[in-house]
Motif scaffolding. Structure first.
Motif, PDB file in Angstrom:
ATOM      1  N   THR A  77       6.153   6.027   2.714  1.00  0.00           N
ATOM      2  CA  THR A  77       6.887   4.959   3.388  1.00  0.00           C
ATOM      3  C   THR A  77       5.923   4.024   4.115  1.00  0.00           C
ATOM      4  OG1 THR A  77       7.142   6.170   5.461  1.00  0.00           O
ATOM      5  CG2 THR A  77       8.851   6.504   3.781  1.00  0.00           C
ATOM      6  N   ARG A  78       6.400   2.842   4.401  1.00  0.00           N
ATOM      7  CA  ARG A  78       5.613   1.881   5.186  1.00  0.00           C
ATOM      8  C   ARG A  78       5.304   2.469   6.560  1.00  0.00           C
ATOM      9  NH1 ARG A  78       7.518  -2.076   8.619  1.00  0.00           N
ATOM     10  NH2 ARG A  78       5.929  -3.576   9.214  1.00  0.00           N
ATOM     11  N   GLN A  79       6.248   3.220   7.107  1.00  0.00           N
ATOM     12  CA  GLN A  79       6.045   3.851   8.413  1.00  0.00           C
ATOM     13  C   GLN A  79       4.862   4.820   8.383  1.00  0.00           C
ATOM     14  OE1 GLN A  79       7.765   2.838  11.126  1.00  0.00           O
ATOM     15  NE2 GLN A  79       6.328   4.066  12.293  1.00  0.00           N
ATOM     16  N   THR A  80       4.650   5.496   7.281  1.00  0.00           N
ATOM     17  CA  THR A  80       3.499   6.400   7.155  1.00  0.00           C
ATOM     18  C   THR A  80       2.200   5.608   7.235  1.00  0.00           C
ATOM     19  OG1 THR A  80       4.748   7.982   5.831  1.00  0.00           O
ATOM     20  CG2 THR A  80       2.346   8.067   5.631  1.00  0.00           C
ATOM     21  N   ILE A  81       2.147   4.467   6.555  1.00  0.00           N
ATOM     22  CA  ILE A  81       0.945   3.628   6.593  1.00  0.00           C
ATOM     23  C   ILE A  81       0.710   3.111   8.007  1.00  0.00           C
ATOM     24  CG2 ILE A  81      -0.145   1.510   5.710  1.00  0.00           C
ATOM     25  CD1 ILE A  81       0.060   3.854   3.649  1.00  0.00           C
ATOM     26  N   LEU A  84      -0.655   5.948  10.088  1.00  0.00           N
ATOM     27  CA  LEU A  84      -2.048   6.223   9.735  1.00  0.00           C
ATOM     28  C   LEU A  84      -2.977   5.186  10.360  1.00  0.00           C
ATOM     29  CD1 LEU A  84      -1.658   7.152   5.969  1.00  0.00           C
ATOM     30  CD2 LEU A  84      -2.580   8.648   7.757  1.00  0.00           C
ATOM     31  N   GLU A  85      -2.590   3.927  10.256  1.00  0.00           N
ATOM     32  CA  GLU A  85      -3.428   2.851  10.799  1.00  0.00           C
ATOM     33  C   GLU A  85      -3.568   2.942  12.313  1.00  0.00           C
ATOM     34  OE1 GLU A  85      -2.743  -0.567   7.377  1.00  0.00           O
ATOM     35  OE2 GLU A  85      -1.894  -0.907   9.361  1.00  0.00           O
ATOM     36  N   LYS A  86      -2.537   3.394  12.978  1.00  0.00           N
ATOM     37  CA  LYS A  86      -2.571   3.505  14.438  1.00  0.00           C
ATOM     38  C   LYS A  86      -3.129   4.846  14.913  1.00  0.00           C
ATOM     39  CE  LYS A  86       1.212   0.296  15.256  1.00  0.00           C
ATOM     40  NZ  LYS A  86       0.726  -0.662  16.212  1.00  0.00           N
ATOM     41  N   GLY A  87      -3.448   5.736  13.988  1.00  0.00           N
ATOM     42  CA  GLY A  87      -4.013   7.024  14.357  1.00  0.00           C
ATOM     43  C   GLY A  87      -3.009   8.015  14.910  1.00  0.00           C
ATOM     44  N   ARG A  88      -1.728   7.775  14.657  1.00  0.00           N
ATOM     45  CA  ARG A  88      -0.679   8.674  15.156  1.00  0.00           C
ATOM     46  C   ARG A  88      -0.339   9.781  14.166  1.00  0.00           C
ATOM     47  NH1 ARG A  88       3.681   4.263  17.034  1.00  0.00           N
ATOM     48  NH2 ARG A  88       3.310   3.735  14.861  1.00  0.00           N
ATOM     49  N   TYR A  89      -0.909   9.702  12.984  1.00  0.00           N
ATOM     50  CA  TYR A  89      -0.584  10.657  11.920  1.00  0.00           C
ATOM     51  C   TYR A  89      -1.854  10.964  11.140  1.00  0.00           C
ATOM     52  CZ  TYR A  89       1.398  12.289   7.457  1.00  0.00           C
ATOM     53  OH  TYR A  89       1.691  13.005   6.330  1.00  0.00           O
ATOM     54  N   ASN A  90      -2.106  12.235  10.878  1.00  0.00           N
ATOM     55  CA  ASN A  90      -3.233  12.634  10.049  1.00  0.00           C
ATOM     56  C   ASN A  90      -2.731  12.858   8.632  1.00  0.00           C
ATOM     57  OD1 ASN A  90      -5.130  12.581  12.120  1.00  0.00           O
ATOM     58  ND2 ASN A  90      -4.698  14.684  12.704  1.00  0.00           N
ATOM     59  N   LEU A 112       0.838  -1.200   0.000  1.00  0.00           N
ATOM     60  CA  LEU A 112       0.000   0.000   0.000  1.00  0.00           C
ATOM     61  C   LEU A 112       0.873   1.251   0.000  1.00  0.00           C
ATOM     62  CD1 LEU A 112      -2.743   1.351   0.040  1.00  0.00           C
ATOM     63  CD2 LEU A 112      -2.771   1.090   2.535  1.00  0.00           C
ATOM     64  N   ALA A 113       1.942   1.222   0.778  1.00  0.00           N
ATOM     65  CA  ALA A 113       2.865   2.359   0.816  1.00  0.00           C
ATOM     66  C   ALA A 113       3.440   2.632  -0.570  1.00  0.00           C
ATOM     67  CB  ALA A 113       3.981   2.097   1.821  1.00  0.00           C
ATOM     68  N   ASP A 114       3.844   1.577  -1.273  1.00  0.00           N
ATOM     69  CA  ASP A 114       4.380   1.745  -2.630  1.00  0.00           C
ATOM     70  C   ASP A 114       3.333   2.357  -3.557  1.00  0.00           C
ATOM     71  OD1 ASP A 114       6.840   0.712  -1.910  1.00  0.00           O
ATOM     72  OD2 ASP A 114       6.451  -1.292  -2.749  1.00  0.00           O
ATOM     73  N   ALA A 115       2.105   1.893  -3.462  1.00  0.00           N
ATOM     74  CA  ALA A 115       1.029   2.398  -4.313  1.00  0.00           C
ATOM     75  C   ALA A 115       0.733   3.872  -4.018  1.00  0.00           C
ATOM     76  CB  ALA A 115      -0.232   1.562  -4.131  1.00  0.00           C
ATOM     77  N   MET A 116       0.908   4.279  -2.768  1.00  0.00           N
ATOM     78  CA  MET A 116       0.637   5.662  -2.360  1.00  0.00           C
ATOM     79  C   MET A 116       1.870   6.555  -2.455  1.00  0.00           C
ATOM     80  SD  MET A 116      -2.540   5.834  -1.636  1.00  0.00           S
ATOM     81  CE  MET A 116      -2.788   4.616  -2.930  1.00  0.00           C
ATOM     82  N   GLU A 117       3.010   5.955  -2.770  1.00  0.00           N
ATOM     83  CA  GLU A 117       4.289   6.673  -2.864  1.00  0.00           C
ATOM     84  C   GLU A 117       4.662   7.320  -1.532  1.00  0.00           C
ATOM     85  OE1 GLU A 117       3.421   9.215  -6.236  1.00  0.00           O
ATOM     86  OE2 GLU A 117       4.283   7.731  -7.603  1.00  0.00           O
TER      87      GLU A 117
END
Length: 65
Positions: free
Chosen positions: A26-30, A33-39, A19-24
């Protein structure tokens, strides 16, 4: 902000890295996002919604604090 990203990603049998690759991003961003730590930025929110064929409101759950 809560999201349905993990649920949607798993329903399509995608890894966080895929998913990170598809969204361009990092995996850390995904992960964040999933953990709600980043908007997500508006651009990323739009890309995610479009990727899953949903509206932004269907992917991101806004709750007033």
């Amino acid at each position: 902000m809560k999201t349905r990203i993990q649920e949607l990603r798993k329903s399509q049998r995608l890894s966080q890295a895929e998913l990170a690759d598809a969204m361009e991003v990092t995996r850390q961003t995904i992960i964040s996002l999933e953990k709600g730590r980043y908007n997500a930025s508006l651009e990323l929110a739009y890309k995610l919604a479009k990727f899953f064929g949903l509206s932004i409101e269907e992917v991101f759950i806004f709750e007033e604090e």
